[in-house]
Structure formats: structure tokens, C-alpha cells
Write an enzyme that holds these catalytic residues in place. Structure first.
Site, PDB file in Angstrom:
ATOM      1  N   GLU A 109       0.742  -1.135  -0.022  1.00 48.09           N
ATOM      2  CA  GLU A 109       0.013  -0.024   0.166  1.00 48.09           C
ATOM      3  C   GLU A 109       0.927   1.072  -0.093  1.00 48.09           C
ATOM      4  O   GLU A 109       2.037   1.202   0.154  1.00 48.09           O
ATOM      5  CB  GLU A 109      -0.855   0.057   1.180  1.00 48.09           C
ATOM      6  N   HIS A 229      -9.618  10.079   2.286  1.00 48.45           N
ATOM      7  CA  HIS A 229      -9.045   9.027   1.466  1.00 48.45           C
ATOM      8  C   HIS A 229      -9.156   9.285  -0.169  1.00 48.45           C
ATOM      9  O   HIS A 229     -10.181   9.896  -0.390  1.00 48.45           O
ATOM     10  CB  HIS A 229     -10.089   7.596   1.557  1.00 48.45           C
ATOM     11  N   ARG A 273      -1.047   9.396   1.360  1.00 47.86           N
ATOM     12  CA  ARG A 273      -2.676   9.526   1.007  1.00 47.86           C
ATOM     13  C   ARG A 273      -3.028  11.145   0.951  1.00 47.86           C
ATOM     14  O   ARG A 273      -3.784  11.606   0.144  1.00 47.86           O
ATOM     15  CB  ARG A 273      -3.533   9.089   2.161  1.00 47.86           C
ATOM     16  N   HIS A 338     -12.165  10.398   5.969  1.00 50.29           N
ATOM     17  CA  HIS A 338     -12.008   8.833   5.926  1.00 50.29           C
ATOM     18  C   HIS A 338     -11.395   8.501   7.412  1.00 50.29           C
ATOM     19  O   HIS A 338     -11.956   7.632   8.133  1.00 50.29           O
ATOM     20  CB  HIS A 338     -10.925   8.125   5.138  1.00 50.29           C
ATOM     21  N   ARG A 373      -1.919   9.648   8.504  1.00 47.55           N
ATOM     22  CA  ARG A 373      -1.941   8.109   8.892  1.00 47.55           C
ATOM     23  C   ARG A 373      -1.453   7.353   7.872  1.00 47.55           C
ATOM     24  O   ARG A 373      -1.542   7.565   6.422  1.00 47.55           O
ATOM     25  CB  ARG A 373      -3.147   7.895   9.495  1.00 47.55           C
TER      26      ARG A 373
END
Length: 544
Positions: A109, A229, A273, A338, A373
Site C-alpha cells: 500500500e 481517502h 494519502r 476517512h 496516517r
């Protein structure tokens, strides 16, 4: 000891399960037992479980994503204790996916330097964890209150004259009010995605625990940092399209079919992100707000026919329900709220600044995420720190951690709330002051009003003028808090005021906080802000 746990996601269920061995546990949830953010988590859980990976590498990736604001001891706890906690999940019956050789299957990811994200049910990791933990909790003696809403925390002064949480005021399923007494309350009530018009979070995420802690006098921290997100399906409800899809090789295209993320960051679609979300927002702005496209069609050719349905069954089902065949065509995506990096400030064992009150999961701010995050660290944080909090209950029934050190600055967050802003220990923050939002005649507001304002003014991009206007508007608004839905709206309004004001105070861009009028990341702002409601400074009572 009687322990009340509010919330039934991974953090709440782990806390209840661990604490039940030594304490009487009461589990409270405003919906059914299985409804939480955990249930909807797709991508997986990140942990350094493999020979070609290390906790040190995971720490480095987490710190890099956090944009200079991560609390290093918290990150070290997360990444070093995480592998064992994942093994504990497996022992509790979580069936993670396996490769052909029987080893744990793992994905890649964004912003991870190694393939360390393990998953279950393809893209149903949260659901698999929730099912296993519910089974474990139901096997032990835990008192459960479903469809029970926590209205507020009950705070009394103890024999030493210090304020202490001694229970919760609740609303029963029939609408009647009652009190649940406790020696300790653990908030595991999740985030506040419903602050925004577009969110991947379920309807229950109205920030109830965080707002109640705020009103009770606990410190909140990092509230200006809300993660959007990058890829929610651009349809009503904004269903999540996992980071793992891009990790497997899917690409982002503008409406002309051009891949644009490498113009933004050298890691392209696998940038952090916040970077990807802003890159998508900029591309959408260039095409008059229309969604960009996520193209996963190449994955079928790269692997084998049927790969997308096998690896991402939930996303495949959702795309089909909305008329898309993502095996043959790109699908429209847009950013959506998100995850909240901010929350109730805690130490490494979940203790808040208010005696008798712990917080875990997304409701807590451990400092582990900093300003942004890292993908798939949320389930791990909930697991690791809930485990620690449950174990800490045995040794310490809610002693408050030391107050934050460093210079303290004071400002106003709404027309009735005065705050002191406390940099985290060791920061070199300089005092600053932001304008007090203008108080006006109270006006009735709906949840949609709050969500639309927050999306427009306190979303992906912010500036002082818009934030100040939003703060003034929020200061004038009130809600009808005579029903559970109205009490949720009260919580959202309280939190909207705090988030907006914190975003106005932080005069820089860092991680998920992007100020178009202050685009630089500034060293003097390399500290966290903690916010505390000063009851003595209230000019009127908090609306009921």
C-alpha cells in the site's frame, strides 16, 4: 473494578475481551454490536511479520507519512508490539488470507517500503476481525447494552478534590435516560466522519465519545488533521475503494485518459494519502469538478482473469451494484473524509488527562499518526493500544498522565468555549493568538448544514478567510438536541467548531492540513496542539 467500554469496533472489543479477565465489563454501543468503522475496513493491517521486513522500516515509513508530528515512542510501540498482537488476533480466530505456500498473503500500500499489509476475505479484513472478536466477546461474561446512546460522561470530584469520571449518562433504546456507574470508562467510539458531506465512514461516526470527553474537560489533540481517502467511488454513499487496489498496480487517470500523479509526486499513485488526495482534487478542479478515473483493468492481464473479484470481492460487488464493470472499464473516484488523526489525547496506555477516563482507537490521539496516517496503520493502532489500555487497568485505575509541557497559548474555539492550546512535551512552540470567532444570534442548523460547511471550508484545502467565516457561522448555529439524532448533531457541532478553529490557528501546511494561504511547512509549527475546555471561562452553559 467496573469498566464501561463505549464502542464495539476492534478497539472496544479488544479492550472488553482483555479487561474481562480481571474486571466486570459493561459494553455499550449505540447501534447493534457488530456496527462500527472496523466492519468496513478493507485494505488490511500493517505489521512487520516477514523476514524481508523489520519494525525499524515500519517505524521509518510511519514517521515519514506523519510529516514531522508523530510521537516517536508511540510509533515504536505500534511497530514493535504490532507483530505479536497480530499473532494474538490469529489465535483468537481471525482467518487472514494465505498464499499458495500456506504463508500469510501480503499486499503493498501507499508509502510503505515493503509488502507488509495482510488481509482477510480479500478486501474484507475489518469484517473478518469484527466477526472473530464478537465471537470471543460473546464467549465471556460481559454485560452488553445495544442501541444505547452515551449522552455525556458523569464527572465528580474525588476525595483528593480532583475531577474523575464515574460513569456515563445514557439514552436507552426506548428513549428513557439512565446512568451506568463505572470505576473507569474507556472510550472506543470511533471518529467523526459524519462531519463531512462525503465520507467513507458509516452513519454512526458522529464523534460522540470525543465530544463528550471535550465537554467533560479532557484534552483533545491534533484535531485539525482529518485524512481524506483519495479514492471513494463517486456515487451516493461514497463507498471506499481500498488503497490496496493501487498497491496492486491500478492507476489514476484524468478524463482525457492521462496518468497525472507522477506530475505531483515521484511515487505516483503510491504517494502518501494526503498527497494523492490533493492531486486528485487538483485534477478534478481542472475538469470542472468531475471525478477522476481509477483504472484497474490491467490487473486482470497482469495476474489472471478473475483476479479483481478474487482479491477484492467487496469492491467488485459494490462497483457492479452501481453499474460498473471495473474489470473492463475505469471507475470514477473522488476523495472523501476517512480518518481523524486527532482525538482525545492519551498516553501510551490509553489514559487521558481526566482521571477515570481512557480512550482507544480512532477516538484517541496517541500521537502515532502525526499529521497524516500511514495506510493500514489504523487497525494496528486500535489493536496495540487497546491491548495496552486493558492491561493498564490492572495497575492503574485512571490516573491522569502528566500535563503537557512547553509554552501554553490560549485562544477561543467557539462563542462559548475557551481553550488552552498545549504543545506536546518537548516542543518549541511559540505563543500565537487567533481571532475570536464572532458570536451572533443563535440560528437553527441541520446536520446537512454542518456537513456542507465543513466540506466547503474545512476540507482538503483551507485558508484563513474561509476558516474565519466558517468559525463565525458555526458560532451562531445551534441544534435541537431533544432526540438521539439531535444529540449526535450537538456532538458534530461541538467538534466542527473545534476543528475549524484549530485549522485557523495552525498557519502552515502539513500532512492532511493544507492551507492555501500558508503553503509552506514551517519548523516553528512542528508540534501538536492540544485543546482543553476551561469550564471557569464559560460565559454560558454548553447547549444540552
Amino acid at each position: 473494578m467496573r469498566v464501561v467500554v463505549v464502542g464495539t469496533g476492534i478497539a472496544g472489543l479488544i479492550t472488553a475481551y482483555r479487561a474481562s479477565a480481571q474486571h466486570d465489563v459493561v459494553l455499550v454501543t449505540k447501534a447493534e454490536l457488530a456496527e462500527s468503522n472496523t466492519k468496513y475496513a478493507q485494505g488490511g493491517i500493517a505489521a512487520a511479520l516477514f523476514p524481508d521486513d523489520s519494525a525499524a522500516s515500519h517505524i521509518e515509513d510511519t514517521l515519514r507519512a506523519g510529516a514531522g508530528l508523530c510521537d516517536l515512542p508511540a510509533v515504536e510501540v505500534l511497530c514493535t508490539e504490532g507483530p505479536q498482537r497480530v499473532r494474538d488476533l490469529i489465535a483468537l480466530g481471525v482467518e487472514f488470507d494465505r498464499a499458495a505456500d500456506g504463508e500469510l498473503a501480503r499486499g503493498h500500500e501507499a508509502a510503505h517500503s515493503a509488502r507488509r499489509v495482510i488481509h482477510a476475505g480479500g478486501d474484507a479484513t475489518g469484517l473478518a476481525i469484527e466477526v472473530a472478536l464478537l465471537r470471543a466477546v460473546r464467549s465471556i461474561a460481559v454485560e452488553v447494552h445495544e442501541h444505547t446512546f452515551m449522552r455525556d460522561l458523569v464527572v465528580e470530584r474525588d476525595t483528593e478534590g480532583a475531577e474523575r469520571v464515574v460513569g456515563i449518562d445514557a439514552v436507552a433504546p426506548d428513549g428513557s435516560a439512565f446512568r451506568i456507574d463505572a470505576d473507569v470508562v474507556v472510550l472506543a467510539s470511533g471518529g467523526a466522519g459524519q462531519l463531512y458531506r462525503h465520507t467513507t465512514n458509516p452513519a454512526v461516526t458522529t464523534g460522540d465519545g470525543i465530544a463528550a470527553a471535550w465537554r467533560a474537560g479532557a484534552e483533545l489533540a491534533d484535531v485539525e488533521f482529518y485524512q481524506f481517502h483519495p479514492t471513494a467511488l463517486a456515487v451516493p454513499g461514497s463507498p471506499l475503494v481500498s488503497e490496496a487496489v493501487r498497491g496492486e498496480g491500478a492507476v489514476l487517470l484524468d478524463e482525457h485518459g492521462r496518468r497525472f500523479m507522477f506530475d505531483v509526486h515521484p511515487d505516483g499513485e503510491l504517494a502518501p494519502r494526503d498527497v494523492v488526495a490533493r492531486g486528485i482534487a487538483a485534477a478534478m478542479a481542472r475538469q470542472e469538478g468531475r471525478p477522476v478515473l481509477l483504472d484497474a483493468t490491467g490487473l486482470e492481464a497482469a495476474h489472471h482473469p478473475g483476479f479483481l473479484e478474487e482479491r477484492f470481492p467487496s469492491i467488485t460487488r459494490v462497483t457492479r451494484e452501481h453499474g460498473f464493470d471495473w474489470t473492463r472499464e475505469p471507475v470514477p473516484v473522488t476523495p472523501a473524509a476517512h480518518y481523524w488523526m486527532g482525538g482525545v489525547r492519551t498516553d501510551l496506555d490509553g489514559r487521558t488527562t481526566l482521571r477515570g477516563l481512557y480512550a482507544v482507537g480512532e477516538a484517541a490521539c496517541t500521537g502515532v499518526h502525526g499529521a497524516n496516517r500511514l495506510a493500514s496503520n489504523s487497525l494496528l493502532e486500535s489493536l496495540v493500544f487497546a491491548w495496552r489500555a486493558a492491561d493498564a487497568l490492572d495497575a492503574d485505575a485512571g490516573t491522569a498522565p502528566p500535563a503537557g509541557e512547553g509554552r501554553r497559548l490560549e485562544s477561543a474555539a467557539s462563542r462559548v468555549h475557551r481553550l488552552e492550546v498545549v504543545p506536546r512535551s518537548g516542543s518549541a512552540a511559540s505563543a500565537s493568538r487567533s481571532p475570536r470567532p464572532v458570536a451572533g444570534a443563535a440560528g437553527a442548523a441541520t446536520r446537512a448544514d454542518i456537513q456542507n460547511l465543513m466540506w466547503a471550508a474545512v476540507g482538503l484545502e483551507r485558508d484563513a478567510t474561509t476558516l474565519r467565516t466558517a468559525a463565525e457561522t458555526l458560532a451562531e448555529w445551534s441544534v435541537d438536541a431533544t432526540t438521539v439524532a439531535g444529540l449526535e448533531d450537538r456532538n458534530l457541532l461541538d467538534l466542527a467548531r473545534i476543528v475549524t478553529h484549530a485549522a485557523l490557528v495552525r498557519e502552515e501546511s502539513r500532512g492532511a492540513h493544507d492551507r492555501t494561504d500558508a503553503p509552506e511547512t514551517r519548523e516553528e509549527w512542528r508540534h501538536s496542539l492540544a485543546w482543553h475546555l476551561e469550564a471557569a471561562a464559560l460565559t454560558e452553559e454548553v447547549p444540552a
